[in-house]
Design a protein around this motif. Structure first.
Motif, PDB file in Angstrom:
ATOM      1  N   LEU A   1       0.822  -1.201   0.085  1.00 52.63           N
ATOM      2  CA  LEU A   1      -0.058   0.013  -0.065  1.00 52.63           C
ATOM      3  C   LEU A   1       0.838   1.233   0.142  1.00 52.63           C
ATOM      4  N   GLU A   2       1.860   1.212   0.924  1.00 50.61           N
ATOM      5  CA  GLU A   2       2.969   2.276   0.729  1.00 50.61           C
ATOM      6  C   GLU A   2       3.636   2.871  -0.297  1.00 50.61           C
ATOM      7  N   LYS A   3       4.014   1.604  -1.056  1.00 55.03           N
ATOM      8  CA  LYS A   3       4.599   1.898  -2.480  1.00 55.03           C
ATOM      9  C   LYS A   3       3.690   2.275  -3.604  1.00 55.03           C
ATOM     10  N   LEU A   4       2.321   2.069  -3.587  1.00 50.85           N
ATOM     11  CA  LEU A   4       1.288   2.216  -4.517  1.00 50.85           C
ATOM     12  C   LEU A   4       0.837   3.760  -4.439  1.00 50.85           C
ATOM     13  N   THR A   5       0.801   3.841  -3.054  1.00 52.80           N
ATOM     14  CA  THR A   5       0.467   5.306  -2.720  1.00 52.80           C
ATOM     15  C   THR A   5       1.295   6.094  -3.059  1.00 52.80           C
ATOM     16  N   ALA A   6       2.818   5.975  -2.977  1.00 46.67           N
ATOM     17  CA  ALA A   6       4.091   6.701  -3.382  1.00 46.67           C
ATOM     18  C   ALA A   6       3.757   6.953  -4.823  1.00 46.67           C
ATOM     19  N   MET A   7       3.548   5.822  -5.698  1.00 46.25           N
ATOM     20  CA  MET A   7       3.651   6.054  -7.021  1.00 46.25           C
ATOM     21  C   MET A   7       2.482   6.634  -7.525  1.00 46.25           C
ATOM     22  N   VAL A   8       1.262   6.745  -6.861  1.00 44.13           N
ATOM     23  CA  VAL A   8      -0.051   7.593  -7.321  1.00 44.13           C
ATOM     24  C   VAL A   8       0.393   9.130  -6.965  1.00 44.13           C
ATOM     25  N   ARG A   9       0.829   9.284  -5.863  1.00 46.18           N
ATOM     26  CA  ARG A   9       1.427  10.723  -5.680  1.00 46.18           C
ATOM     27  C   ARG A   9       2.106  11.348  -6.328  1.00 46.18           C
ATOM     28  N   SER A  10       3.153  10.463  -6.763  1.00 50.53           N
ATOM     29  CA  SER A  10       4.432  11.025  -7.708  1.00 50.53           C
ATOM     30  C   SER A  10       3.652  11.334  -9.263  1.00 50.53           C
ATOM     31  N   ILE A  11       2.698  10.416  -9.531  1.00 52.67           N
ATOM     32  CA  ILE A  11       2.116  10.783 -10.859  1.00 52.67           C
ATOM     33  C   ILE A  11       1.345  12.077 -10.572  1.00 52.67           C
ATOM     34  N   GLY A  12       0.514  12.115  -9.366  1.00 55.07           N
ATOM     35  CA  GLY A  12      -0.209  13.330  -9.057  1.00 55.07           C
ATOM     36  C   GLY A  12       0.566  14.611  -8.957  1.00 55.07           C
ATOM     37  N   SER A  13       1.854  14.578  -8.489  1.00 56.67           N
ATOM     38  CA  SER A  13       2.668  15.964  -8.486  1.00 56.67           C
ATOM     39  C   SER A  13       3.236  16.227  -9.637  1.00 56.67           C
ATOM     40  N   SER A  14       3.568  15.051 -10.455  1.00 57.96           N
ATOM     41  CA  SER A  14       4.119  15.391 -11.698  1.00 57.96           C
ATOM     42  C   SER A  14       3.076  16.224 -12.745  1.00 57.96           C
ATOM     43  N   ARG A  15       1.797  15.815 -12.487  1.00 59.10           N
ATOM     44  CA  ARG A  15       0.995  16.289 -13.374  1.00 59.10           C
ATOM     45  C   ARG A  15       0.200  17.728 -12.822  1.00 59.10           C
TER      46      ARG A  15
END
Ligand SMILES: C[S@@+](CC[C@H](N)C(=O)[O-])C[C@H]1O[C@@H](n2cnc3c(N)ncnc32)[C@H](O)[C@@H]1O
Length: 296
Positions: free
Chosen positions: A176-190
């Motif tokens: 859950l922590e890794k998937l959350t971090a990926m979604v957050r990275s996508i969110g901030s990159s966009r």
């Protein structure tokens, strides 16, 4: 963690939108249509079978708009419970999920929330928008709310539905922590505002709305919460799955180096939710009124 690789990772890619300027992250395909159908049922039941929390009684002089309608599940549900001659519009930047045979009273159109048609000023008694958190950039939100304000009649209502985003630490839940971090990275990159639910009450007030109100419910995820926990788990895993193409296209963002690794995380998060009780996520419905007399 692996280092950030610029090369996209090969995988079976989902179909995503190509609307000019859009940063929308989730796919528009049959799998997403199925997920949205399940999610509409989940959200309806979560709020006691109510889809409309606004205190409005719609009649033949009213018109309704839904923004970011997707397959039109919410507006088609509303249409069943009101007068069939009430005109309704349902817009989205992507038409792929629109119903093939919509009810006659609903017109589906490709339009963006950020720029509603000029001729709609002061038209609608009700505007609904649900789950644009993965589509609107931070700077879009004030524009979208002022567009909604513009197209509402004086005294008209807006209803917005948004979820809290995954975030923070989840002890004992590394997937859950890794998937959350990926979604957050996508969110901030966009430059998306994944935490828009926290900001919406103030943004509504800033846009000039009155009587800003909200209700929220917790969505419990995992077998430990019985049937609804299992169904929430299916939906939440499907949301993380929907982020696979953006993450792999971005080279794995330093978290995964293959599609198999991403899929293992999806299996892992489901296990974590089922085996460790306690994970929950809040869903909010906000509503507010355009004043009868305009001060600005
Ligand atoms: C997560 S789906 C939710 C669909 C529907 N509101 C529901 O709750 O079932 C988000 C939808 O918003 C649409 N969308 C994203 N950005 C948009 C924009 N700028 N204007 C209109 N629709 C947008 C997407 O194409 C997608 O269909």
């Amino acid at each position: 963690m692996l280092s950030n690789g610029p090369l996209p990772i090969e995988h079976v890619a989902r179909k995503h939108q190509a609307y000019p300027g859009s940063q929308y992250t989730l796919p528009a395909d049959d799998e997403e249509l199925q997920r949205l159908t399940l999610q509409h049922q989940i959200l309806k039941e979560l709020f006691g079978n109510r889809i409309l929390l606004v205190p409005v009684h719609l009649d033949v002089n009213d018109e309704v708009l839904e923004i970011g309608t997707g397959p039109g599940l919410w507006i088609m549900d509303l249409a069943k419970s009101v007068n069939t001659s009430i005109p309704m519009f349902a817009i989205d930047i992507e038409s792929r999920m629109f119903p093939v045979l919509p009810p006659k009273q609903i017109e589906f159109r490709v339009e963006s929330a950020t720029r509603l048609p000029a001729e709609w000023t002061n038209t609608f008694s009700l505007v609904h928008q649900r789950l644009l958190m993965a589509g609107l950039q931070r700077s879009d939100w004030p524009i979208v709310l002022s567009e909604i304000y513009r197209v509402l009649r004086p005294g008209g209502w807006v209803q917005l539905g948004e979820s809290a985003a995954w975030g923070g630490e989840y002890p004992g839940k590394p997937c859950l922590e890794k998937l959350t971090a990926m979604v957050r990275s996508i969110g901030s990159s966009r430059n998306l505002n994944l935490d828009c639910a926290k900001d919406i009450p103030k943004m509504l007030a800033d846009a000039g709305f009155l009587e800003v109100q909200s209700e929220s419910r917790m969505q419990r995820v995992g077998k430990w919460d019985g049937e609804s926990g299992v169904i929430n788990c299916i939906n939440q895993v499907a949301i993380f799955k929907a982020y696979k193409t953006p993450v792999l296209k971005a080279g794995g963002m330093g978290y995964v180096s293959s599609e198999e690794e991403y899929d293992l995380l999806l299996e892992g998060v489901e296990r974590e939710w089922d085996e460790i009780p306690g994970t929950e996520k809040e869903f909010f419905i906000f509503w507010a009124k355009k004043p009868l007399v305009q001060l600005h």
